[in-house]
Design an enzyme around this catalytic site. Sequence first.
Site: not given
Length: 145
Positions: A9, A12, A14-16, A119
């Site tokens: 993401c 690095n 939150c999402r990934s 996000d």
Amino acid sequence: MAKSILCVCLGNICRSPTGEALLRAALPDAHIDSAGTAGWHVGKPPYGPMQAAARARGYDLSTLRARQVTADDFHRFDLILAMDSSNLEDLQAIRPADATAELSLYLSMLDDAPTDVPDPYYTRDFDGALILIERAALAWAAKLA
């Protein structure tokens, strides 16, 4: 089966890292990591509200630390999964000519989902992002197992 998967993401945090943790749970024999296209948060743990949302669903992100994507990642991983179209474009722009990793969107395995994982750092919908990531992790595991 892809033996090594990198989730990517922007920052690095939150999402990934969430994608990494959920894919690790779904594919325990695979090497899973995460990184960001930007280096703003290198060395920092995942964002607190994202950790709380993950913990509420039984996933621990606390040991993960942010890092930035490197050219070597395109050789070390079989599959690189971008959390959104912008991340995918950034990866395509820095991808070495001799790269061996396949690039795809993390949500590409879901027919009934948006293309991008929104996000949550900006939307504040940590649970919504986590649910999408969880569904896609299970779909990738079913395909790759």
